[in-house]
Design an enzyme around this catalytic site. Structure first.
Site, short mmCIF file in Angstrom:
data_model
loop_
_atom_site.label_atom_id
_atom_site.label_comp_id
_atom_site.label_asym_id
_atom_site.label_seq_id
_atom_site.Cartn_x
_atom_site.Cartn_y
_atom_site.Cartn_z
N SER A 1 0.86 -1.19 0.00
CA SER A 1 0.00 0.00 0.00
C SER A 1 0.89 1.23 0.00
O SER A 1 2.03 1.18 0.48
CB SER A 1 -0.91 0.02 1.23
OG SER A 1 -1.55 1.27 1.39
N TYR B 1 -1.51 -0.96 10.32
CA TYR B 1 -1.58 -1.12 8.86
C TYR B 1 -0.31 -0.62 8.20
O TYR B 1 0.27 -1.30 7.33
CB TYR B 1 -2.80 -0.38 8.33
CG TYR B 1 -3.06 -0.60 6.86
CD1 TYR B 1 -3.48 -1.84 6.39
CD2 TYR B 1 -2.91 0.44 5.95
CE1 TYR B 1 -3.72 -2.05 5.04
CE2 TYR B 1 -3.15 0.24 4.59
CZ TYR B 1 -3.56 -1.00 4.15
OH TYR B 1 -3.80 -1.20 2.81
#
Length: 265
Positions: A148, A161
């Protein structure tokens, strides 16, 4: 782009985790349109099987494996089952992952951190493991890790995350160096904001939000080209580079006001 040829007259095979929704399912649909055989993995195997049937894919074109990437034996077992049933994949894509906000002041959120790293990092490695030795012996294959843009710098409430996705980038780079001499390719995809059920819950602006089908097309092209690393969409690649260059005091002032990722519940 048509599917490349493979042995014994069979179409090439792609193994995709997290295929019941979002990026994983969009990639499954893109590979199906290109004529590939599909090995699709998800916890919600019944739901995924219904999707496969709705696409008109028979058992010769697609197989569904129920597995939980949070459990090494489960996801590695799905890989072993694929080898026995469909053979050695040409491409393995580790899409399965979670994104949950956390507050390190809350003790229960340490479990969120543990679970995120287990699924996003250990689960990714366990997805690749069943195929690595055979791919090295064959001298070909592509392993794809989905990271990401959140891997570039920390974001408020995204501690778990961001840490996990930075780990994906570093792990895949290490794996790429290990596999290069064996003829294998390792591709790291860094999505920006993609319109999926995962991002639908975000309570903040998402610049350059991209439809998941468009992401799948660009990811398919990047994987086919054997790109070592690709940020999608390209605008987020520029944003990521600029964020990386910002001095910490300025970055802190700009991003410290950003909305936090919601905690579980």
């Amino acid at each position: 782009m048509s599917a490349p040829s493979t042995t014994a007259g069979l179409a090439p095979l792609v193994f995709i985790t997290g295929a019941s929704s979002g990026i994983g399912q969009a990639l499954a649909e893109r590979y199906a349109r290109a004529g590939w055989r599909l090995a699709l993995v998800a916890r919600r195997a019944t739901e995924l099987q219904a999707w496969v049937e709705a696409q008109g894919l028979d058992c010769g074109r697609a197989a569904v494996y129920g597995a939980d990437v949070a459990q090494i034996a489960s996801i590695a077992g799905a890989g072993d089952a694929c080898l026995a049933r469909q053979g050695l994949p040409d491409v393995v894509i580790a899409c399965a992952g979670i994104s949950v906000g956390m507050d390190s002041a809350e003790r229960e959120d340490l479990e969120v951190l543990r679970e995120t790293l287990l699924i996003n990092n250990v689960g990714l490695a366990a997805t690749f493991q069943p195929f690595l030795r055979a791919m090295r012996q064959r001298g070909s294959g592509t392993l794809v890790g989905v990271a990401s843009v959140a891997a570039v710098r920390g974001l408020p409430g995204h501690g778990a995350y961001c840490a996990s996705k930075a780990g994906v980038v570093a792990y895949c780079e290490s794996l790429r160096l290990e596999c290069r001499r064996h003829g294998l390719k390792v591709v790291t995809l860094l999505p920006g904001y993609i319109a999926t059920p995962l991002t639908a819950r975000n309570p903040y602006s998402m610049p350059f939000l991209m439809p998941v089908e468009r992401f799948a097309e660009q990811a398919y092209q990047a994987i086919s080209a054997g790109s070592s690393r690709r940020v999608i969409p390209w605008q987020m690649a520029i944003v990521a580079k600029l964020l990386r260059l910002l001095p910490d005091p300025l970055y802190d002032r700009v991003m410290g006001r950003r909305g936090r990722k919601p905690r579980r519940g």
